[in-house]
Design a protein around this motif. Sequence first.
Motif, PDB file in Angstrom:
ATOM      1  N   SER A   1     -29.348  21.612  37.851  1.00  0.00           N
ATOM      2  CA  SER A   1     -29.332  20.807  36.639  1.00  0.00           C
ATOM      3  C   SER A   1     -28.307  19.702  36.840  1.00  0.00           C
ATOM      4  CB  SER A   1     -28.949  21.676  35.451  1.00  0.00           C
ATOM      5  OG  SER A   1     -28.851  20.906  34.298  1.00  0.00           O
ATOM      6  N   GLY A   2     -28.571  18.550  36.299  1.00  0.00           N
ATOM      7  CA  GLY A   2     -27.625  17.446  36.401  1.00  0.00           C
ATOM      8  C   GLY A   2     -28.121  16.366  37.339  1.00  0.00           C
ATOM      9  N   LEU A   3     -27.585  15.183  37.163  1.00  0.00           N
ATOM     10  CA  LEU A   3     -28.013  14.029  37.938  1.00  0.00           C
ATOM     11  C   LEU A   3     -26.880  13.479  38.773  1.00  0.00           C
ATOM     12  CD1 LEU A   3     -29.973  12.105  35.178  1.00  0.00           C
ATOM     13  CD2 LEU A   3     -30.911  13.563  36.961  1.00  0.00           C
ATOM     14  N   ASP A   4     -27.195  13.019  39.961  1.00  0.00           N
ATOM     15  CA  ASP A   4     -26.237  12.359  40.829  1.00  0.00           C
ATOM     16  C   ASP A   4     -26.947  11.179  41.489  1.00  0.00           C
ATOM     17  OD1 ASP A   4     -23.814  11.900  42.048  1.00  0.00           O
ATOM     18  OD2 ASP A   4     -24.039  13.445  43.576  1.00  0.00           O
ATOM     19  N   TRP A   5     -27.227  10.130  40.689  1.00  0.00           N
ATOM     20  CA  TRP A   5     -27.923   8.950  41.201  1.00  0.00           C
ATOM     21  C   TRP A   5     -26.990   8.164  42.109  1.00  0.00           C
ATOM     22  CZ3 TRP A   5     -32.997   8.053  40.584  1.00  0.00           C
ATOM     23  CH2 TRP A   5     -33.659   8.725  39.564  1.00  0.00           C
ATOM     24  N   VAL A   6     -27.523   7.707  43.250  1.00  0.00           N
ATOM     25  CA  VAL A   6     -26.786   6.845  44.172  1.00  0.00           C
ATOM     26  C   VAL A   6     -27.686   5.663  44.518  1.00  0.00           C
ATOM     27  CG1 VAL A   6     -25.366   8.702  45.126  1.00  0.00           C
ATOM     28  CG2 VAL A   6     -27.561   8.170  46.193  1.00  0.00           C
ATOM     29  N   THR A   7     -27.099   4.599  45.063  1.00  0.00           N
ATOM     30  CA  THR A   7     -27.854   3.395  45.422  1.00  0.00           C
ATOM     31  C   THR A   7     -27.741   3.159  46.919  1.00  0.00           C
ATOM     32  OG1 THR A   7     -27.367   2.469  43.244  1.00  0.00           O
ATOM     33  CG2 THR A   7     -28.119   0.931  44.934  1.00  0.00           C
ATOM     34  N   THR A   8     -28.874   2.832  47.556  1.00  0.00           N
ATOM     35  CA  THR A   8     -28.864   2.582  48.995  1.00  0.00           C
ATOM     36  C   THR A   8     -28.097   1.301  49.313  1.00  0.00           C
ATOM     37  OG1 THR A   8     -30.986   1.413  48.898  1.00  0.00           O
ATOM     38  CG2 THR A   8     -31.057   3.784  49.407  1.00  0.00           C
ATOM     39  N   ASP A   9     -27.442   1.294  50.490  1.00  0.00           N
ATOM     40  CA  ASP A   9     -26.694   0.116  50.931  1.00  0.00           C
ATOM     41  C   ASP A   9     -27.632  -0.880  51.621  1.00  0.00           C
ATOM     42  OD1 ASP A   9     -27.136   1.022  53.552  1.00  0.00           O
ATOM     43  OD2 ASP A   9     -25.100   1.770  53.816  1.00  0.00           O
ATOM     44  N   GLU A  10     -27.065  -1.918  52.251  1.00  0.00           N
ATOM     45  CA  GLU A  10     -27.886  -2.963  52.882  1.00  0.00           C
ATOM     46  C   GLU A  10     -28.741  -2.438  54.041  1.00  0.00           C
ATOM     47  OE1 GLU A  10     -23.884  -2.812  54.779  1.00  0.00           O
ATOM     48  OE2 GLU A  10     -24.522  -3.068  52.719  1.00  0.00           O
ATOM     49  N   ASN A  11     -28.418  -1.257  54.573  1.00  0.00           N
ATOM     50  CA  ASN A  11     -29.212  -0.641  55.643  1.00  0.00           C
ATOM     51  C   ASN A  11     -30.132   0.458  55.121  1.00  0.00           C
ATOM     52  OD1 ASN A  11     -28.012  -2.189  57.785  1.00  0.00           O
ATOM     53  ND2 ASN A  11     -26.167  -0.959  57.473  1.00  0.00           N
ATOM     54  N   GLY A  12     -30.280   0.532  53.789  1.00  0.00           N
ATOM     55  CA  GLY A  12     -31.143   1.548  53.179  1.00  0.00           C
ATOM     56  C   GLY A  12     -30.532   2.936  53.181  1.00  0.00           C
ATOM     57  N   ARG A  13     -29.252   3.051  53.545  1.00  0.00           N
ATOM     58  CA  ARG A  13     -28.598   4.360  53.667  1.00  0.00           C
ATOM     59  C   ARG A  13     -27.928   4.770  52.350  1.00  0.00           C
ATOM     60  NH1 ARG A  13     -29.022   6.843  57.764  1.00  0.00           N
ATOM     61  NH2 ARG A  13     -29.646   5.992  59.750  1.00  0.00           N
ATOM     62  N   PHE A  14     -27.842   6.065  52.150  1.00  0.00           N
ATOM     63  CA  PHE A  14     -27.174   6.618  50.975  1.00  0.00           C
ATOM     64  C   PHE A  14     -26.539   7.948  51.337  1.00  0.00           C
ATOM     65  CE2 PHE A  14     -31.406   8.431  50.936  1.00  0.00           C
ATOM     66  CZ  PHE A  14     -31.186   9.759  50.601  1.00  0.00           C
ATOM     67  N   GLU A  15     -25.563   8.355  50.521  1.00  0.00           N
ATOM     68  CA  GLU A  15     -24.995   9.693  50.609  1.00  0.00           C
ATOM     69  C   GLU A  15     -24.934  10.248  49.200  1.00  0.00           C
ATOM     70  OE1 GLU A  15     -20.836  11.716  51.806  1.00  0.00           O
ATOM     71  OE2 GLU A  15     -21.823  10.644  53.461  1.00  0.00           O
ATOM     72  N   SER A  16     -25.314  11.508  49.051  1.00  0.00           N
ATOM     73  CA  SER A  16     -25.377  12.140  47.742  1.00  0.00           C
ATOM     74  C   SER A  16     -24.922  13.586  47.862  1.00  0.00           C
ATOM     75  CB  SER A  16     -26.812  12.061  47.209  1.00  0.00           C
ATOM     76  OG  SER A  16     -26.887  12.555  45.891  1.00  0.00           O
ATOM     77  N   ARG A  17     -24.976  14.296  46.740  1.00  0.00           N
ATOM     78  CA  ARG A  17     -24.642  15.714  46.722  1.00  0.00           C
ATOM     79  C   ARG A  17     -25.753  16.476  46.029  1.00  0.00           C
ATOM     80  NH1 ARG A  17     -19.504  16.379  43.627  1.00  0.00           N
ATOM     81  NH2 ARG A  17     -20.690  15.152  42.171  1.00  0.00           N
ATOM     82  N   THR A  18     -25.963  17.710  46.445  1.00  0.00           N
ATOM     83  CA  THR A  18     -26.968  18.575  45.849  1.00  0.00           C
ATOM     84  C   THR A  18     -26.550  20.019  46.110  1.00  0.00           C
ATOM     85  OG1 THR A  18     -29.337  19.025  45.688  1.00  0.00           O
ATOM     86  CG2 THR A  18     -28.467  18.627  47.890  1.00  0.00           C
ATOM     87  N   LEU A  19     -27.305  20.965  45.581  1.00  0.00           N
ATOM     88  CA  LEU A  19     -27.066  22.367  45.902  1.00  0.00           C
ATOM     89  C   LEU A  19     -27.880  22.744  47.130  1.00  0.00           C
ATOM     90  CD1 LEU A  19     -27.094  24.021  42.371  1.00  0.00           C
ATOM     91  CD2 LEU A  19     -25.125  23.487  43.800  1.00  0.00           C
ATOM     92  N   SER A  20     -27.442  23.759  47.838  1.00  0.00           N
ATOM     93  CA  SER A  20     -28.178  24.223  49.010  1.00  0.00           C
ATOM     94  C   SER A  20     -29.533  24.772  48.578  1.00  0.00           C
ATOM     95  CB  SER A  20     -27.382  25.295  49.750  1.00  0.00           C
ATOM     96  OG  SER A  20     -27.127  26.395  48.908  1.00  0.00           O
ATOM     97  N   GLY A  21     -30.496  24.753  49.493  1.00  0.00           N
ATOM     98  CA  GLY A  21     -31.833  25.258  49.225  1.00  0.00           C
ATOM     99  C   GLY A  21     -32.870  24.161  49.303  1.00  0.00           C
ATOM    100  N   PRO A  22     -34.106  24.439  48.827  1.00  0.00           N
ATOM    101  CA  PRO A  22     -35.179  23.436  48.831  1.00  0.00           C
ATOM    102  C   PRO A  22     -34.819  22.255  47.926  1.00  0.00           C
ATOM    103  CG  PRO A  22     -36.032  25.621  48.311  1.00  0.00           C
ATOM    104  CD  PRO A  22     -34.545  25.721  48.295  1.00  0.00           C
ATOM    105  N   ILE A  23     -35.226  21.044  48.305  1.00  0.00           N
ATOM    106  CA  ILE A  23     -34.849  19.850  47.541  1.00  0.00           C
ATOM    107  C   ILE A  23     -36.040  18.928  47.292  1.00  0.00           C
ATOM    108  CG2 ILE A  23     -32.457  19.833  48.333  1.00  0.00           C
ATOM    109  CD1 ILE A  23     -33.271  17.654  50.328  1.00  0.00           C
TER     110      ILE A  23
END
Length: 181
Positions: free
Chosen positions: A115-137
Amino acid sequence: IIGLPGEQVDGITIQASTQNFQGDRSYRNASTITDKDGKYSFAFMEGNVSVWAELDKNSAWFLRHENSVYVRQNETVTLDMRMEKPVRVSGQVVAKVDRKPVAGVQVFVRSKVQSGLDWVTTDENGRFESRTLSGPIDAYSRGPWHIFPDQLKDVIVPDSNEVFQLPVLEAAERFADGAIH
């Protein structure tokens, strides 16, 4: 609120919502913060009550599952929620038509039990880093770019302190009329 392994989590904002089925069908919302023992309470909530943690982007915890419970008038219900430390993931978004990196895509990578949101935006190379819980995504996008569903259907994020590299995600432009190209 219970963290792992059995550690109490304090200072977390807890939200609750229930629908009033009498008259105007309006929703009743409430908010509170967990105390030093990780405990919280709401008064005067009845019916189908949804309860979730409102976590900011820098929270050290994520909630595994949104919790919903039916509460009768004058009834007291105890609902424990399990908090877990998130795992860091990184990835890249490319255009489906030419496989070039796409900057500015708003991406949400979410565990299927989170539950919960962690929106991120890709950089100029289309890359991003985010957080999630372990398991299927799953991965989602909003705005002018659409990430195609099921690209991560076979990906299982391990419980690790290392950043987990996701497969490249393909996206297409979403136009004002809702069409995806």
